[in-house]
Design a protein around this motif. Structure first.
Motif, PDB file in Angstrom:
ATOM      1  N   GLU A  46      23.160   0.671 -36.928  1.00 19.91           N
ATOM      2  CA  GLU A  46      23.197  -0.761 -36.614  1.00 19.91           C
ATOM      3  C   GLU A  46      22.032  -1.492 -37.278  1.00 19.91           C
ATOM      4  OE1 GLU A  46      23.446  -1.292 -32.380  1.00 19.91           O
ATOM      5  OE2 GLU A  46      25.324  -0.156 -32.272  1.00 19.91           O
ATOM      6  N   GLN A  47      20.842  -0.871 -37.241  1.00 21.08           N
ATOM      7  CA  GLN A  47      19.680  -1.480 -37.912  1.00 21.08           C
ATOM      8  C   GLN A  47      19.955  -1.625 -39.392  1.00 21.08           C
ATOM      9  OE1 GLN A  47      16.185   0.840 -37.288  1.00 21.08           O
ATOM     10  NE2 GLN A  47      15.743  -0.043 -35.283  1.00 21.08           N
ATOM     11  N   LEU A  48      20.561  -0.637 -39.955  1.00 18.16           N
ATOM     12  CA  LEU A  48      20.864  -0.654 -41.378  1.00 18.16           C
ATOM     13  C   LEU A  48      21.851  -1.781 -41.702  1.00 18.16           C
ATOM     14  CD1 LEU A  48      20.243   0.926 -43.955  1.00 18.16           C
ATOM     15  CD2 LEU A  48      22.174   2.406 -43.432  1.00 18.16           C
ATOM     16  N   ASN A  49      22.823  -1.962 -40.855  1.00 25.08           N
ATOM     17  CA  ASN A  49      23.825  -2.996 -41.076  1.00 25.08           C
ATOM     18  C   ASN A  49      23.305  -4.406 -40.785  1.00 25.08           C
ATOM     19  OD1 ASN A  49      25.823  -1.204 -41.914  1.00 25.08           O
ATOM     20  ND2 ASN A  49      26.516  -0.846 -39.817  1.00 25.08           N
ATOM     21  N   GLU A  50      22.339  -4.525 -39.888  1.00 27.33           N
ATOM     22  CA  GLU A  50      21.829  -5.828 -39.491  1.00 27.33           C
ATOM     23  C   GLU A  50      20.575  -6.251 -40.247  1.00 27.33           C
ATOM     24  OE1 GLU A  50      21.180  -5.392 -35.320  1.00 27.33           O
ATOM     25  OE2 GLU A  50      23.315  -5.330 -34.844  1.00 27.33           O
ATOM     26  N   ARG A  51      20.132  -5.459 -41.183  1.00 22.06           N
ATOM     27  CA  ARG A  51      18.884  -5.757 -41.895  1.00 22.06           C
ATOM     28  C   ARG A  51      19.000  -7.100 -42.619  1.00 22.06           C
ATOM     29  NH1 ARG A  51      14.046  -4.118 -40.581  1.00 22.06           N
ATOM     30  NH2 ARG A  51      12.678  -4.099 -42.358  1.00 22.06           N
ATOM     31  N   GLY A  52      17.872  -7.756 -42.846  1.00 23.79           N
ATOM     32  CA  GLY A  52      17.792  -9.101 -43.425  1.00 23.79           C
ATOM     33  C   GLY A  52      18.510  -9.283 -44.753  1.00 23.79           C
ATOM     34  N   ASP A  53      18.290 -10.380 -45.359  1.00 20.56           N
ATOM     35  CA  ASP A  53      18.948 -10.800 -46.606  1.00 20.56           C
ATOM     36  C   ASP A  53      18.550  -9.894 -47.757  1.00 20.56           C
ATOM     37  OD1 ASP A  53      20.181 -12.128 -48.627  1.00 20.56           O
ATOM     38  OD2 ASP A  53      18.741 -13.772 -48.697  1.00 20.56           O
ATOM     39  N   PRO A  54      19.469  -9.071 -48.257  1.00 21.93           N
ATOM     40  CA  PRO A  54      19.128  -8.173 -49.353  1.00 21.93           C
ATOM     41  C   PRO A  54      19.059  -8.911 -50.691  1.00 21.93           C
ATOM     42  CG  PRO A  54      21.408  -7.853 -48.714  1.00 21.93           C
ATOM     43  CD  PRO A  54      20.819  -8.854 -47.761  1.00 21.93           C
ATOM     44  N   GLY A  55      19.411 -10.209 -50.709  1.00 26.92           N
ATOM     45  CA  GLY A  55      19.396 -10.963 -51.961  1.00 26.92           C
ATOM     46  C   GLY A  55      17.998 -11.342 -52.402  1.00 26.92           C
ATOM     47  N   ALA A  56      17.069 -11.394 -51.498  1.00 30.23           N
ATOM     48  CA  ALA A  56      15.706 -11.779 -51.857  1.00 30.23           C
ATOM     49  C   ALA A  56      15.067 -10.650 -52.659  1.00 30.23           C
ATOM     50  CB  ALA A  56      14.894 -12.059 -50.603  1.00 30.23           C
ATOM     51  N   GLU A  58      11.900  -9.896 -53.281  1.00 28.18           N
ATOM     52  CA  GLU A  58      10.790  -9.170 -52.656  1.00 28.18           C
ATOM     53  C   GLU A  58      11.275  -8.249 -51.531  1.00 28.18           C
ATOM     54  OE1 GLU A  58      11.334 -13.160 -50.886  1.00 28.18           O
ATOM     55  OE2 GLU A  58      10.774 -12.562 -52.889  1.00 28.18           O
ATOM     56  N   ALA A  59      12.422  -8.568 -50.952  1.00 25.00           N
ATOM     57  CA  ALA A  59      12.943  -7.747 -49.864  1.00 25.00           C
ATOM     58  C   ALA A  59      13.694  -6.524 -50.386  1.00 25.00           C
ATOM     59  CB  ALA A  59      13.869  -8.573 -48.985  1.00 25.00           C
ATOM     60  N   THR A  60      14.074  -6.548 -51.660  1.00 25.31           N
ATOM     61  CA  THR A  60      14.882  -5.462 -52.211  1.00 25.31           C
ATOM     62  C   THR A  60      14.167  -4.121 -52.141  1.00 25.31           C
ATOM     63  OG1 THR A  60      15.937  -7.030 -53.698  1.00 25.31           O
ATOM     64  CG2 THR A  60      16.175  -4.712 -54.225  1.00 25.31           C
ATOM     65  N   ARG A  61      12.898  -4.088 -52.546  1.00 23.79           N
ATOM     66  CA  ARG A  61      12.152  -2.827 -52.523  1.00 23.79           C
ATOM     67  C   ARG A  61      11.969  -2.334 -51.092  1.00 23.79           C
ATOM     68  NH1 ARG A  61       7.209  -1.409 -51.655  1.00 23.79           N
ATOM     69  NH2 ARG A  61       6.318  -3.477 -51.718  1.00 23.79           N
ATOM     70  N   VAL A  62      11.596  -3.233 -50.192  1.00 23.60           N
ATOM     71  CA  VAL A  62      11.390  -2.863 -48.795  1.00 23.60           C
ATOM     72  C   VAL A  62      12.717  -2.381 -48.186  1.00 23.60           C
ATOM     73  CG1 VAL A  62      10.769  -3.742 -46.509  1.00 23.60           C
ATOM     74  CG2 VAL A  62       9.443  -4.428 -48.504  1.00 23.60           C
ATOM     75  N   LEU A  63      13.776  -3.123 -48.492  1.00 21.29           N
ATOM     76  CA  LEU A  63      15.088  -2.748 -47.974  1.00 21.29           C
ATOM     77  C   LEU A  63      15.532  -1.397 -48.524  1.00 21.29           C
ATOM     78  CD1 LEU A  63      17.452  -3.540 -46.213  1.00 21.29           C
ATOM     79  CD2 LEU A  63      18.440  -4.717 -48.184  1.00 21.29           C
ATOM     80  N   SER A  64      15.264  -1.157 -49.789  1.00 20.58           N
ATOM     81  CA  SER A  64      15.620   0.117 -50.412  1.00 20.58           C
ATOM     82  C   SER A  64      14.877   1.269 -49.730  1.00 20.58           C
ATOM     83  CB  SER A  64      15.286   0.066 -51.905  1.00 20.58           C
ATOM     84  OG  SER A  64      15.512   1.324 -52.479  1.00 20.58           O
ATOM     85  N   ASP A  65      13.576   1.090 -49.491  1.00 26.66           N
ATOM     86  CA  ASP A  65      12.795   2.119 -48.793  1.00 26.66           C
ATOM     87  C   ASP A  65      13.322   2.335 -47.371  1.00 26.66           C
ATOM     88  OD1 ASP A  65      11.216   2.464 -51.003  1.00 26.66           O
ATOM     89  OD2 ASP A  65       9.549   1.219 -50.261  1.00 26.66           O
ATOM     90  N   PHE A  66      13.641   1.216 -46.727  1.00 22.22           N
ATOM     91  CA  PHE A  66      14.156   1.308 -45.363  1.00 22.22           C
ATOM     92  C   PHE A  66      15.479   2.076 -45.337  1.00 22.22           C
ATOM     93  CE2 PHE A  66      16.919  -0.460 -42.035  1.00 22.22           C
ATOM     94  CZ  PHE A  66      16.187  -0.093 -40.914  1.00 22.22           C
ATOM     95  N   ARG A  68      16.594   4.248 -47.506  1.00 23.98           N
ATOM     96  CA  ARG A  68      16.332   5.651 -47.826  1.00 23.98           C
ATOM     97  C   ARG A  68      15.776   6.372 -46.589  1.00 23.98           C
ATOM     98  NH1 ARG A  68      12.475   5.204 -51.337  1.00 23.98           N
ATOM     99  NH2 ARG A  68      13.858   4.264 -52.857  1.00 23.98           N
ATOM    100  N   ASN A  69      14.844   5.735 -45.892  1.00 24.38           N
ATOM    101  CA  ASN A  69      14.233   6.334 -44.707  1.00 24.38           C
ATOM    102  C   ASN A  69      15.274   6.529 -43.601  1.00 24.38           C
ATOM    103  OD1 ASN A  69      12.376   7.287 -42.872  1.00 24.38           O
ATOM    104  ND2 ASN A  69      11.644   5.275 -42.289  1.00 24.38           N
ATOM    105  N   VAL A  70      16.093   5.510 -43.384  1.00 24.65           N
ATOM    106  CA  VAL A  70      17.124   5.618 -42.354  1.00 24.65           C
ATOM    107  C   VAL A  70      18.133   6.697 -42.732  1.00 24.65           C
ATOM    108  CG1 VAL A  70      19.083   4.412 -41.294  1.00 24.65           C
ATOM    109  CG2 VAL A  70      16.873   3.271 -41.464  1.00 24.65           C
ATOM    110  N   GLN A  75      20.389  11.947 -41.684  1.00 26.79           N
ATOM    111  CA  GLN A  75      20.742  13.283 -42.175  1.00 26.79           C
ATOM    112  C   GLN A  75      20.039  14.355 -41.345  1.00 26.79           C
ATOM    113  OE1 GLN A  75      19.689  14.001 -46.268  1.00 26.79           O
ATOM    114  NE2 GLN A  75      21.204  15.622 -46.469  1.00 26.79           N
ATOM    115  N   HIS A  76      18.753  14.121 -41.039  1.00 28.05           N
ATOM    116  CA  HIS A  76      18.004  15.069 -40.212  1.00 28.05           C
ATOM    117  C   HIS A  76      18.643  15.173 -38.820  1.00 28.05           C
ATOM    118  CE1 HIS A  76      14.704  17.243 -38.393  1.00 28.05           C
ATOM    119  NE2 HIS A  76      14.608  16.290 -37.470  1.00 28.05           N
ATOM    120  N   LYS A  77      19.017  14.040 -38.248  1.00 28.96           N
ATOM    121  CA  LYS A  77      19.639  14.030 -36.913  1.00 28.96           C
ATOM    122  C   LYS A  77      20.983  14.767 -36.938  1.00 28.96           C
ATOM    123  CE  LYS A  77      16.693  11.300 -34.726  1.00 28.96           C
ATOM    124  NZ  LYS A  77      15.824  11.860 -33.718  1.00 28.96           N
ATOM    125  N   GLU A  78      21.747  14.584 -37.999  1.00 24.90           N
ATOM    126  CA  GLU A  78      23.034  15.271 -38.105  1.00 24.90           C
ATOM    127  C   GLU A  78      22.844  16.778 -38.253  1.00 24.90           C
ATOM    128  OE1 GLU A  78      25.001  13.187 -41.267  1.00 24.90           O
ATOM    129  OE2 GLU A  78      25.660  11.587 -39.931  1.00 24.90           O
TER     130      GLU A  78
END
Length: 143
Positions: A46-56, A58-66, A68-70, A75-78
């Motif tokens: 849900e966090q992944l789907n609700e994350r902010g505007d990926p069009g910005a 400056e947010a692209t790198r942060v979103l990409s890291d987020f 990847r982390n999620v 994968q670890h949880k599965e």
């Protein structure tokens, strides 16, 4: 059948019951853990789907890291959930085996109790028959 042998079966039955309860508790813990993992996975999705505007830009790198982390966390949880499901299946088999053993022990205890009762009844009947015979013989000699 000695009382000691009967007591041994009772102790064995209690031990099997205790062991069965422990396995059932462990299965409950595994199922709770699986539930938590699934809830965490859903929250992350849900966090992944609700994350902010990926069009910005400056947010692209942060979103990409987020993302990847999620993804790694999911994968670890599965993987952990898969391991827990395998443990749950093993414990389920163990629980079935314990129930079968406990049932066999109870069946043996029941059969032995019936055999003791029959032997006791036969001894009482024999003693009663002997008493009646003795009375009959005394009455026959006195007449």
């Amino acid at each position: 059948m000695t009382a000691r042998r009967t007591d041994g079966l009772a102790v064995l039955a209690r031990l099997k019951r205790h062991e069965t309860e422990n396995v059932a508790l462990q299965m409950g813990e595994i199922n709770r853990a699986l539930g938590l993992i699934e809830a965490e996975r859903q929250a992350l999705m849900e966090q992944l789907n609700e994350r902010g505007d990926p069009g910005a830009v400056e947010a692209t790198r942060v979103l990409s890291d987020f993302i990847r982390n999620v993804s790694q966390t999911i994968q670890h949880k599965e993987t952990e959930a898969r391991r827990l499901r395998e443990n749950s299946a093993d414990m389920h088999n163990q629980l079935n085996d314990l129930f079968a053993e406990a049932k066999r022990i109870d069946l043996i205890r029941h059969r032995r109790a019936e055999a003791r009762k029959r032997a006791s009844d036969a001894a009482a009947t024999a003693a009663q028959d002997e008493g009646f015979l003795s009375i009959w013989l005394q009455d026959g000699q006195g007449a």
